[in-house]
Design a protein around this motif. Structure first.
Motif, short mmCIF file in Angstrom:
data_model
loop_
_atom_site.label_atom_id
_atom_site.label_comp_id
_atom_site.label_asym_id
_atom_site.label_seq_id
_atom_site.Cartn_x
_atom_site.Cartn_y
_atom_site.Cartn_z
N VAL A 230 102.20 -93.74 47.51
CA VAL A 230 102.10 -92.29 47.33
C VAL A 230 101.84 -91.62 48.67
O VAL A 230 101.01 -92.09 49.47
N ILE A 231 102.56 -90.55 48.91
CA ILE A 231 102.35 -89.67 50.07
C ILE A 231 101.63 -88.43 49.56
O ILE A 231 102.04 -87.84 48.56
N ASP A 232 100.55 -88.04 50.23
CA ASP A 232 99.79 -86.89 49.75
C ASP A 232 99.31 -86.04 50.92
O ASP A 232 99.40 -86.45 52.09
N SER A 233 98.78 -84.85 50.60
CA SER A 233 98.37 -83.90 51.65
C SER A 233 97.47 -82.83 51.04
O SER A 233 97.58 -82.52 49.86
N VAL A 234 96.61 -82.27 51.88
CA VAL A 234 95.77 -81.14 51.44
C VAL A 234 96.49 -79.80 51.64
O VAL A 234 96.01 -78.77 51.19
N SER A 235 97.65 -79.82 52.30
CA SER A 235 98.30 -78.59 52.75
C SER A 235 98.53 -77.58 51.64
O SER A 235 98.17 -76.41 51.74
N LYS A 236 99.17 -78.02 50.57
CA LYS A 236 99.53 -77.10 49.49
C LYS A 236 98.41 -76.99 48.46
O LYS A 236 98.15 -75.92 47.93
N ARG A 237 97.77 -78.14 48.17
CA ARG A 237 96.75 -78.18 47.12
C ARG A 237 95.65 -77.15 47.38
O ARG A 237 95.21 -76.45 46.46
N TYR A 238 95.19 -77.08 48.62
CA TYR A 238 94.08 -76.18 48.96
C TYR A 238 94.52 -75.04 49.88
O TYR A 238 93.67 -74.37 50.47
N SER A 239 95.85 -74.84 50.00
CA SER A 239 96.37 -73.83 50.91
C SER A 239 95.79 -74.03 52.31
O SER A 239 95.24 -73.13 52.93
N MET A 240 95.91 -75.28 52.79
CA MET A 240 95.35 -75.68 54.09
C MET A 240 96.43 -76.32 54.97
O MET A 240 96.23 -77.38 55.55
N CYS A 241 97.59 -75.66 55.07
CA CYS A 241 98.70 -76.23 55.83
C CYS A 241 98.32 -76.54 57.27
O CYS A 241 98.78 -77.53 57.85
N GLY A 242 97.48 -75.69 57.85
CA GLY A 242 97.11 -75.86 59.26
C GLY A 242 96.09 -76.97 59.51
O GLY A 242 95.86 -77.34 60.66
N ALA A 243 95.51 -77.52 58.46
CA ALA A 243 94.53 -78.60 58.66
C ALA A 243 95.22 -79.88 59.12
O ALA A 243 94.63 -80.66 59.88
N ARG A 244 96.45 -80.11 58.68
CA ARG A 244 97.22 -81.31 59.02
C ARG A 244 96.47 -82.58 58.62
O ARG A 244 96.26 -83.49 59.43
#
Length: 396
Positions: A230-244
């Motif tokens: 699984v590939i995952d990210s906080v970018s969209k889930r928490y509207s944190m695209c800039g956190a990377r």
């Protein structure tokens, strides 16, 4: 003059970002541009995440652990368990965004010349990541006529060769918003087990499912422990695209051990962003309930307005916050640039992402665009009015 590498020459441009200079020029001319081209939510980042960075007492901003801090990975594992994904912190490698997660994954499981089968249209950067990794994308085309449902398994099977290493899906999908059913995910499971392949699922939009439908993770399937990634990210889930901040999740120990070597080579994910991401895990469910309600309203508004335009065909997304629309134009790349360079309606225009960049099959998607419904409903209505007027003038 020294030459640029073949790999560098072959790296594709982003269909989402390549039009930015034209948008900037339009703004300099005083034209307002509505950005429907990029998945940058206007939803506020959870305050708890912002406060964690603002109020921290760090005196030396040191390296984080290469695979992400133990405490963050433990909290992440608890988040996954709540979503019926039963993993431990040792099954997780934290990455610098979902992009790095994909690069580490391809680096860990493929050799130059290997192939990955991907239903298209797909997230445009899969082409870029594959080129950077020396991997060949083998597309299997899904159709707007079936709302971009999973192509028949027979279509996948006839593409499998000795060089095939994995099948990659995005669920819910970018750019289509398609949400794979339990039956479709099960069919993919049987196929990868039969041919001893990896099944990679980009699940960064897991929270965004609509119409009472639920997300089906590949990590929830019994018997797929050695095959599922699984590939995952906080970018969209928490509207944190800039956190990377993203991650890889897999129960395949050899794969995780290999991915950690790539993580060590780039040293560590960013410390402040880790702090924000750890805090974001405490975001209350009410946040997601409100966000989903807002996106459903935006989707319904957008689809309703688009369907009023003669000659436009649109797929109805069941997840994420994108839709693909077929327009009465021959070349959406030219049309998207024309919108910014030569058109305005009441001194306003729109920026869309031409869909051809989300395909790897030459000539596919030439009349399609991806629209991200990340604007408020009033702006979406205005944007579709601008599109309707633009199509009238363009086709004259």
């Amino acid at each position: 003059m020294p030459s640029i590498s073949k790999k560098g020459t072959q790296m594709p441009e982003s269909p989402i970002r390549k039009l930015v200079p034209y948008a900037e020029d339009a703004k300099k001319r005083g034209v307002k541009v509505y950005h429907l081209n990029i998945g940058q939510p206007d939803i506020k980042t959870p305050q708890i995440a912002l406060d964690a960075v603002k109020n921290n007492t760090i005196e030396t901003l040191s390296y984080a652990r290469s695979e992400g801090s133990e405490i963050y990975r433990e909290k992440l594992a608890k988040y996954y368990v709540k979503n019926d994904i039963h993993v431990t912190s040792n099954d997780i490698v934290v990455t610098t965004g979902g992009s790095e997660a994909l690069l580490f994954t391809m680096g860990s499981i493929t050799n130059p010349g290997d192939e990955i089968i991907i239903p298209e249209p797909f997230y445009a950067n899969y082409n870029g990541f594959s080129t950077a990794s020396g991997v060949t994308v083998i597309p299997v085309i899904s159709s707007i006529d079936t709302n971009f449902a999973l192509p028949k398994i027979e279509e996948f099977e006839k593409l499998i060769t000795k060089n095939t290493k994995a099948i990659l899906i995005c669920n819910p999908g970018n750019p289509t918003g398609y949400l794979y059913s339990e039956e479709e995910v099960e069919k993919l499971k049987q196929l990868v087990l039969k041919h001893d392949l990896f099944l990679i699922a980009d699940e960064v939009y897991r929270e965004f499912t609509y119409d009472g439908l639920t997300h089906n993770s590949v990590m929830s399937l019994d018997g797929l422990e050695e095959n599922a990634i699984v590939i995952d990210s906080v970018s969209k889930r928490y509207s944190m695209c800039g956190a990377r901040i993203g991650c890889i999740v897999s129960k395949n120990k050899e794969f995780i051990k290999t991915a950690i070597k790539f993580a060590q080579a780039r040293l560590s994910p960013p410390t402040y962003a880790l702090i924000a991401s750890e805090a974001a895990l405490e975001t209350p469910q009410s946040y997601f309930d409100d966000v989903k309600e807002e996106y459903v309203a935006r989707r319904n508004t957008l689809i309703t307005e688009l369907e009023k335009i003669k000659g436009v065909k649109v797929a109805n997304p069941k997840g994420a916050f994108y839709c693909v629309a077929a327009l009465p134009v021959k070349d959406s790349d030219h049309f998207a640039q024309w919108l910014l360079e030569r058109f305005n309606y009441n001194n306003e225009t729109i920026m869309v992402a031409p869909a051809s960049g989300f395909y790897s099959t030459p000539g596919e998607g030439k009349n399609q665009v991806r629209i991200a419904y990340v604007l408020n409903r009033k702006d979406l209505i205005t944007s579709v009015k601008i599109l309707a007027e633009a199509l009238k003038q363009y086709n004259q």
